[in-house]
Scaffold this motif. Structure first.
Motif, PDB file in Angstrom:
ATOM      1  N   THR A 209      -3.336   7.299  -3.593  1.00  0.00           N
ATOM      2  CA  THR A 209      -4.224   8.367  -3.126  1.00  0.00           C
ATOM      3  C   THR A 209      -3.470   9.679  -2.968  1.00  0.00           C
ATOM      4  OG1 THR A 209      -5.424   6.709  -1.858  1.00  0.00           O
ATOM      5  CG2 THR A 209      -5.941   9.011  -1.374  1.00  0.00           C
ATOM      6  N   THR A 217      -1.339   7.543   0.304  1.00  0.00           N
ATOM      7  CA  THR A 217      -1.324   6.077   0.417  1.00  0.00           C
ATOM      8  C   THR A 217      -1.015   5.477  -0.947  1.00  0.00           C
ATOM      9  OG1 THR A 217      -3.664   5.743  -0.077  1.00  0.00           O
ATOM     10  CG2 THR A 217      -3.093   6.028   2.254  1.00  0.00           C
ATOM     11  N   ASP A 218      -0.462   4.290  -0.913  1.00  0.00           N
ATOM     12  CA  ASP A 218      -0.159   3.527  -2.124  1.00  0.00           C
ATOM     13  C   ASP A 218      -0.219   2.058  -1.717  1.00  0.00           C
ATOM     14  OD1 ASP A 218       0.899   2.156  -4.251  1.00  0.00           O
ATOM     15  OD2 ASP A 218       2.766   3.325  -4.366  1.00  0.00           O
ATOM     16  N   GLY A 219      -1.304   1.388  -2.048  1.00  0.00           N
ATOM     17  CA  GLY A 219      -1.410  -0.008  -1.632  1.00  0.00           C
ATOM     18  C   GLY A 219      -2.683  -0.645  -2.143  1.00  0.00           C
ATOM     19  N   THR A 221      -6.466  -1.985  -2.089  1.00  0.00           N
ATOM     20  CA  THR A 221      -7.674  -1.474  -1.450  1.00  0.00           C
ATOM     21  C   THR A 221      -8.139  -2.390  -0.318  1.00  0.00           C
ATOM     22  OG1 THR A 221      -8.855  -2.517  -3.249  1.00  0.00           O
ATOM     23  CG2 THR A 221      -8.586  -0.154  -3.357  1.00  0.00           C
ATOM     24  N   TRP A 224      -7.268  -1.305   3.096  1.00  0.00           N
ATOM     25  CA  TRP A 224      -7.771  -0.049   3.634  1.00  0.00           C
ATOM     26  C   TRP A 224      -8.515  -0.287   4.936  1.00  0.00           C
ATOM     27  CZ3 TRP A 224     -10.371   3.167  -0.833  1.00  0.00           C
ATOM     28  CH2 TRP A 224      -9.370   3.587  -1.717  1.00  0.00           C
ATOM     29  N   PRO A 228      -9.650   7.104   2.943  1.00  0.00           N
ATOM     30  CA  PRO A 228      -8.549   8.076   2.858  1.00  0.00           C
ATOM     31  C   PRO A 228      -9.100   9.494   2.730  1.00  0.00           C
ATOM     32  CG  PRO A 228      -8.817   6.932   0.779  1.00  0.00           C
ATOM     33  CD  PRO A 228      -9.802   6.312   1.739  1.00  0.00           C
TER      34      PRO A 228
END
Ligand code: ADP
Ligand code: ADP
Length: 228
Positions: A209, A217-219, A221, A224, A228
């Protein structure tokens, strides 16, 4: 496959589109890239496809440091990248077959090989019966499939898609994503830029994101908690 190390991009007008972005996408991985309009998604994709250059930092594609390459190497590196756009950028006065065949014609393949490969890829995207049609006569979803067929015809190890479902309803959007999944399962790395959070939320893929040019963010979904 794709590595960004501390990449910033400032356009000549002073617009800072990316700030200190670092991430890595492995060969055969599939990920989404999201963020609001203006967050820097298109800029990030343009750095990968060498349509723009970073102001600061390193971009590596398939092990090639894009700061180090010579101008004449650009087409060879681009050949490893299949690009898919929201506006399919199809030739509307040419048949589906001709549109998909174009990259192979440029590469100088024989008629026989071209027929074989175009037939096979149209089959994979579910357009075997539309080979002779003009793209203008197809639905939006079908046109997008033609764009995807053209992007994969050279069997690139990386697919980049910029808002590939932008004009499609949720059901058709999901069908397009499923098609990307098929290619990903065949070993192709896929990076899909989209601001359609509803679509991403229905998937269990890594999501990068961007917000105002920063990777926030990096991960997965499923991890979540907040939008975001
Ligand atoms: P998207 O939401 O698909 O990124 P945009 O409307 O932001 O679409 O941008 C469309 C095109 O215009 C892109 O190629 C982008 O790089 C370019 N662009 C966006 N903002 C500017 C700007 N301020 N000056 C010049 N070109 C821009
Ligand atoms: P996104 O794809 O997430 O909408 P972009 O990468 O298109 O974001 O744009 C990021 C920022 O950079 C925006 O502020 C946009 O106006 C600016 N920008 C994009 N392309 C250009 C360009 N060619 N020239 C100047 N500014 C640009």
């Amino acid at each position: 496959m794709i590595r960004f190390e501390g990449v910033s991009k400032t356009y000549p007008g002073g617009q800072q589109a990316l700030r200190q972005v670092s991430f890595h996408i492995a060969p055969g991985e599939m990920a989404f890239l999201t963020g609001h309009s203006g967050a820097g998604k298109s800029t990030l994709l343009k750095l990968i496809s060498i349509m723009e250059r970073p102001t600061v930092g390193k971009v590596l594609i398939n092990g090639h440091d894009l700061n180090q390459i010579q101008r004449r190497q650009v087409p060879y590196i681009r050949r490893d990248i299949g690009m898919i756009f929201q506006s399919h950028q199809l030739l509307m006065d040419r048949s589906v077959f001709d549109n998909v065949a174009l990259p192979l014609i440029i590469e100088g393949y024989s008629h026989r090989e071209i027929s074989k490969r175009v037939g096979a890829v149209l089959d994979r995207v579910g357009l075997s019966d539309k080979s002779r049609s003009l793209p203008i006569t197809l639905s939006g979803g079908e046109q997008q499939r033609v764009g995807i067929a053209r992007a994969v015809i050279n069997k690139p190890p990386l697919l980049l898609a910029d808002e590939p479902t932008g004009n499609l309803d949720p059901k058709l959007s999901m069908e397009i994503i499923r098609l990307f999944e098929d290619f990903n399962q065949a070993g192709v790395a896929v990076l899909i830029a989209t601001h359609d959070l509803g679509l991403i939320a229905r998937m269990k893929y890594r999501t990068l994101t961007l917000k105002k040019g920063q990777m926030i963010t990096d991960g997965l979904t499923e991890d979540w908690h907040d939008e975001p």
